[in-house]
Design a protein around this motif. Structure first.
Motif, PDB file in Angstrom:
ATOM      1  N   ILE A 154      -2.572  13.715   1.354  1.00 46.39           N
ATOM      2  CA  ILE A 154      -1.431  14.102   0.514  1.00 46.39           C
ATOM      3  C   ILE A 154      -1.116  15.582   0.741  1.00 46.39           C
ATOM      4  N   PHE A 155      -2.183  16.389   0.720  1.00 44.06           N
ATOM      5  CA  PHE A 155      -2.011  17.836   0.918  1.00 44.06           C
ATOM      6  C   PHE A 155      -1.292  18.123   2.235  1.00 44.06           C
TER       7      PHE A 155
ATOM      8  N   MET B  51       1.652   9.908  -2.575  1.00 48.71           N
ATOM      9  CA  MET B  51       2.238  10.787  -1.555  1.00 48.71           C
ATOM     10  C   MET B  51       3.759  10.745  -1.603  1.00 48.71           C
ATOM     11  N   GLU B  52       4.308  10.029  -2.566  1.00 51.56           N
ATOM     12  CA  GLU B  52       5.766   9.832  -2.581  1.00 51.56           C
ATOM     13  C   GLU B  52       6.482  11.060  -3.131  1.00 51.56           C
ATOM     14  N   GLY B  53       5.725  11.948  -3.793  1.00 49.80           N
ATOM     15  CA  GLY B  53       6.354  13.119  -4.418  1.00 49.80           C
ATOM     16  C   GLY B  53       6.343  14.361  -3.550  1.00 49.80           C
ATOM     17  N   THR B  54       6.043  14.228  -2.258  1.00 49.19           N
ATOM     18  CA  THR B  54       6.115  15.400  -1.372  1.00 49.19           C
ATOM     19  C   THR B  54       7.571  15.562  -0.935  1.00 49.19           C
TER      20      THR B  54
ATOM     21  N   PRO C 217       0.806  -1.223   0.000  1.00 50.98           N
ATOM     22  CA  PRO C 217       0.000   0.000   0.000  1.00 50.98           C
ATOM     23  C   PRO C 217       0.842   1.279   0.000  1.00 50.98           C
ATOM     24  N   TYR C 218       0.309   2.291  -0.718  1.00 45.68           N
ATOM     25  CA  TYR C 218       0.873   3.628  -0.682  1.00 45.68           C
ATOM     26  C   TYR C 218      -0.109   4.537   0.058  1.00 45.68           C
ATOM     27  N   PRO C 219       0.359   5.308   1.049  1.00 49.59           N
ATOM     28  CA  PRO C 219      -0.549   6.231   1.746  1.00 49.59           C
ATOM     29  C   PRO C 219      -1.164   7.209   0.747  1.00 49.59           C
ATOM     30  N   SER C 220      -2.458   7.490   0.907  1.00 54.71           N
ATOM     31  CA  SER C 220      -3.126   8.380  -0.046  1.00 54.71           C
ATOM     32  C   SER C 220      -4.366   9.041   0.565  1.00 54.71           C
TER      33      SER C 220
END
Ligand code: ATP
Length: 317
Positions: free
Chosen positions: A40-41, A296-299, A32-35
């Motif tokens: 995300i914001f 959320m990996e691009g924060t 899983p990826y957190p979303s």
């Protein structure tokens, strides 16, 4: 001290590692990826070094832990995330097509996200330097969560705080009339509206973005910033219009770009930057979000965003 909070769904995304494998086909998934748009914001806000919190609800399960732990380790105050025993954390499955289109399958309708309660609004979060960022997806969860969003907006405004709204219009879920009913009570509280292409027109039953912005200004909105994907963004204020072009990037996964863009915008507002600088920064946040697989990996941290802007030869005034 400035504090930014949001209300809404926290979920995990499970995705196809390869393109063009429709969800109905048997095949591999990763995650899983957190979303979840609000998650995300707020993650992006915390990574920029601003005080951040989220009002949410997850199930008593590993997917809930996955999102909570990520947010917490990135600096988000998760004290107002309720763990609900009898519901599960929401899940979204996604497949990417080579064309760039995405296919989503949401298991959100009866998930824990709908169990947010009014007593989760923390009084200490409400002051003149508070920004409440709301998402159309949050007011679409159910009537109870919607009422909490309206009440939070009212309380934040009462304290002299700021409200930003990403309409995240869901025409597949609601008719136009229903949408007007859902957004109506919120729009008069909004300071900044951050729609995607076509959303402002849709929300206001307008033919053009100019007309839509004019209607929003009549309700007291200070600025409308329309996200335009690879074309950057366009700002409308009652006095002027300003376009800002996107950064040139190799897109890996566009999910979350809009939420990171909004975080960049809120950051710039809090720093009291001039509009051209705010738009450049928001565009950079959005572009960076598209470069990593996973919502959320691009924060990124402030220094990483500033570095990216410099590398592209753009002046951050
Ligand atoms: P989502 O709902 O998937 O988060 P959105 O529709 O809310 O997306 P977009 O307009 O797709 O938002 O993207 C938000 C911002 O991110 C854009 O305004 C732009 O600044 C940046 N961005 C998005 N796609 C690209 C791209 N292909 N190249 C450069 N920048 C991009």
């Amino acid at each position: 001290r400035p504090f930014v909070f949001t209300i809404g769904e926290m979920l995990v995304e499970i995705m196809r590692p390869e393109v063009d494998v429709p969800l109905r086909r048997t095949g591999a998934f990763v995650g899983p990826y957190p979303s979840g748009a609000p998650a995300i914001f707020i993650d992006a806000i915390a990574k920029l070094g601003i005080g951040a919190g989220i009002v949410g609800c997850v199930g008593d399960d590993d997917f809930g832990l996955c999102v909570r732990e990520r947010l917490s380790s990135d600096g988000v105050d998760v004290s107002q995330v309720r763990v609900c025993k009898d519901k599960t954390t929401a899940v979204a499955f996604v497949n990417y097509f080579a064309s760039g289109d995405r296919e989503f399958l949401f298991h959100v309708a009866d998930a824990a996200a709908g169990q947010i309660r009014a007593d989760q609004l923390k009084r200490e979060w409400l002051h003149a330097e508070t920004v409440l960022h709301l998402n159309g997806s949050s007011i679409a969860i159910n009537e109870a969560v919607r009422q909490i969003c309206y009440e939070a907006a009212r309380l934040v405004k009462e304290c002299g705080g700021t409200i930003t709204l990403d309409p995240n219009v869901r025409p597949e879920l609601f008719t136009r009339g229903e949408m007007e009913r859902l957004y109506g009570p919120l729009l008069s509280y909004c300071d900044y509206v951050i729609p995607s292409r076509g959303e402002a027109e849709w929300m206001t039953s307008s033919e053009t973005l100019d007309d839509a912005a004019a209607q929003l200004f009549e309700l007291g909105v200070k600025a409308v910033v329309c996200k335009r994907g690879a074309d950057g963004c366009v700002l409308y204020t009652p006095d002027f219009r300003l376009e800002s072009s996107a950064f040139d990037v190799q897109v890996v996964d566009p999910t979350g770009a809009g939420d990171c863009f909004s975080a960049g915008l809120v950051y710039g507002l809090l720093r009291k930057w001039e509009w051209p600088t705010i738009l450049t920064f928001a565009n950079a946040m959005g572009a960076l979000a598209t470069c990593k697989q996973g919502p959320m990996e691009g924060t990124l941290s402030l220094s990483e965003v500033v570095e990216f802007i410099k590398k592209h030869g753009v002046e951050l005034a």
